[in-house]
Design an enzyme around this catalytic site. Structure first.
Site, PDB file in Angstrom:
ATOM      1  CB  SER A  94      -5.510 -65.362   0.534  1.00  0.00           C
ATOM      2  OG  SER A  94      -6.952 -65.488  -0.047  1.00  0.00           O
ATOM      3  CG  HIS A 150      -7.268 -68.328   1.970  1.00  0.00           C
ATOM      4  ND1 HIS A 150      -7.270 -67.060   2.192  1.00  0.00           N
ATOM      5  CD2 HIS A 150      -6.997 -69.249   3.172  1.00  0.00           C
ATOM      6  CE1 HIS A 150      -6.949 -67.060   3.568  1.00  0.00           C
ATOM      7  NE2 HIS A 150      -6.710 -68.027   4.126  1.00  0.00           N
ATOM      8  CG  ASP A 197      -6.314 -66.631   7.535  1.00  0.00           C
ATOM      9  OD1 ASP A 197      -5.855 -66.779   8.601  1.00  0.00           O
ATOM     10  OD2 ASP A 197      -6.154 -67.725   6.965  1.00  0.00           O
TER      11      ASP A 197
END
Lengths: 276, 199
Positions: free
Chosen positions: B14, B41, B134
């Site tokens: 991310s 992401h 996540d």
């Protein structure tokens, strides 16, 4: 046998039960996403594993509705991928305008945000009076919401941003009446959309239309089912009719790659080719 | 773990992920024998430039993942923004627009879980820098299925929340800086040339 293999068997048998008992056939859906949904269903109804869903789906009254609600997850928004709606506005609607009446079919309409977005486009291009949008889904709960046309007012800000990027001519709020925390689509737009239950897997041609808008549905299907559904779209469309798929969906690799010609590759818009 | 028993690698990152992916992927040789499937992401409305950006010095072919694309060695597959990326039993990729998981789509958890189902103990899962949690549930699935979990050393990460969350959950088989992860990958999956020399 590994746990993963056992889960695969359970998932297969669950889909078998759904198909044989209720006629809802998910066996040709892409398996990985469906497995997640079936697991979510099991968890939400308190089943320890997928196998325990099978007796319930066979015998429990009212369980089918619950199962379907979990298996067809309605995730949508208004003017999603604004560039696509801008392309429809600029490239497709001017051609559709040459027809005295315009019919559009939107399968997999979920809770209705997309057909209403399309109705807004028709309104702004002065074509609403001669347009008719048919929106279908297998999820009756989603269809009921779609017909109500009432959405949380807090969603409108994001929709309005999409709408502006899609070439919106006024403000999106003009098409809603808002009271408390909810916004309702204005009546003239709402009346232009007819919602109906239709199952792409099992049902036949819905009606003859000038455009099929079906975005992010085919990604859930395996190649066999994709070809079946594309046949349905092909048969539904008038000659020269438009097909609009999701931004990551393609006709390449399907039986229908040669039956349509691209209009806008980036926005995934095709036209049904003349007789072949 | 015996060399050559791995079949695929999945990577999740991310915040700070682009630089981290370069450090991980650029050293891999052109005949690296595993496919790599990557979820990063990104903002959903941007058309993804990530495959182009990653291709730069990478000797493997970097592709944006598409529906039904077969996963083959020598390629890096990057999930498109706004879609979950999953692996099917026949080693093809699939996409979904199902709800966000951990507030994101694509979610690393979704990729890792589906890949764990498919590759079991033949999977290497790599979790890099990131500012949310996540990936932790995904690594749990990978571990349950016997796969290998490599986590970036949080001290070397631009954002440490993501690797730290996985380490705190006891899921990291190894905690390594990026260059070490890249070397470790080459050790556990020797390229064809090196394999030849060994034999």
């Amino acid at each position: 046998m590994t746990d993963a293999e056992l889960q695969d068997i359970e998932t297969r048998l669950f889909f078998e039960a759904m198909a044989v008992r209720h006629g809802y056939d998910f066996r040709h859906y892409a398996r990985a996403s469906m497995k997640r949904r079936v697991q979510a269903l099991a968890q939400s109804v308190g089943c320890p594993d997928i196998g325990s869903l099978i007796p319930r789906v066979l015998r429990e009254e009212g369980f089918l509705g619950q199962a379907l609600a979990h298996l067809s997850v309605p995730v949508t928004e208004m003017f999603r991928d604004p560039a696509v709606f801008l392309a429809l506005r600029r490239e497709v609607l001017p051609i559709l305008d040459s027809y005295p009446r315009i019919s559009v079919w939107q399968p997999g309409c979920a809770t209705g945000e997309e057909p209403y977005s399309l109705a807004v486009l028709f309104e702004e291009e002065g074509m609403l009076p001669k347009a008719q949008i048919y929106a279908t889904d297998i999820n009756d709960m989603a269809l009921a919401k779609a017909e109500e046309a009432i959405y949380p007012a807090r969603n409108l800000a994001a929709y309005a941003r999409n709408y502006a990027q899609a070439g919106g001519k006024t403000t999106l709020a003009d098409y809603f009446t808002t009271a408390y925390d909810f916004s309702k689509i204005s009546e003239p737009l709402r009346q232009k959309v007819v919602f109906a239950h239709h199952n792409l897997v099992a049902d036949g041609v819905f009606c003859e239309v000038h455009m099929v808008l079906c975005r992010n549905v085919l990604i859930y299907f395996d190649r066999t089912l994709q070809n079946r559904v594309l046949a349905l779209f092909h048969d539904s469309l008038v000659r020269g009719g438009f097909l609009c798929l999701g931004k990551k969906e393609t006709l390449e690799g399907t039986d229908y790659a040669d039956r349509f010609r691209p209009v806008d590759r980036d926005c995934r818009i095709w036209r049904k080719a003349e007789a072949s | 773990m015996t060399a050559g028993s791995f079949q695929a690698a999945v990577v999740g990152c991310s915040a700070g992920g682009l630089e981290a992916l370069h450090r991980l992927l650029d050293p891999l040789p052109a005949d690296f024998p595993l496919p790599l499937v990557v979820v990063a992401h990104l903002s959903a409305n941007s058309d993804s430039l990530l495959p182009q950006l990653l291709q730069g010095k990478c000797r493997l072919k970097v592709l944006e993942a598409e529906d039904k694309m077969p996963v083959v060695a020598g390629s890096v597959y990057v999930g498109p923004p706004g879609y979950h990326l999953l692996v099917e039993a026949d080693h093809t990729l699939s996409l979904s627009v199902d709800e966000k998981v951990c507030h994101v789509r694509p979610a690393i958890d979704v990729l890792f879980r589906s890949a764990a189902d498919v590759w079991g103990d033949g999977l290497v899962a790599i979790l890099l820098t990131g500012a949310n949690r996540d990936g932790t549930a995904g690594l749990r699935a990978v571990k349950q299925r016997g796969g290998l979990c490599l986590v970036q050393d949080p001290a070397t990460a631009v954002a440490e929340t993501m690797p730290r969350s996985a380490i705190a959950a006891g899921l990291a088989d190894q905690v390594l800086p990026l260059d070490e992860i890249s070397r470790s990958l080459q050790r556990i999956a020797p390229s064809r040339a090196k394999k030849g020399k060994l034999e």
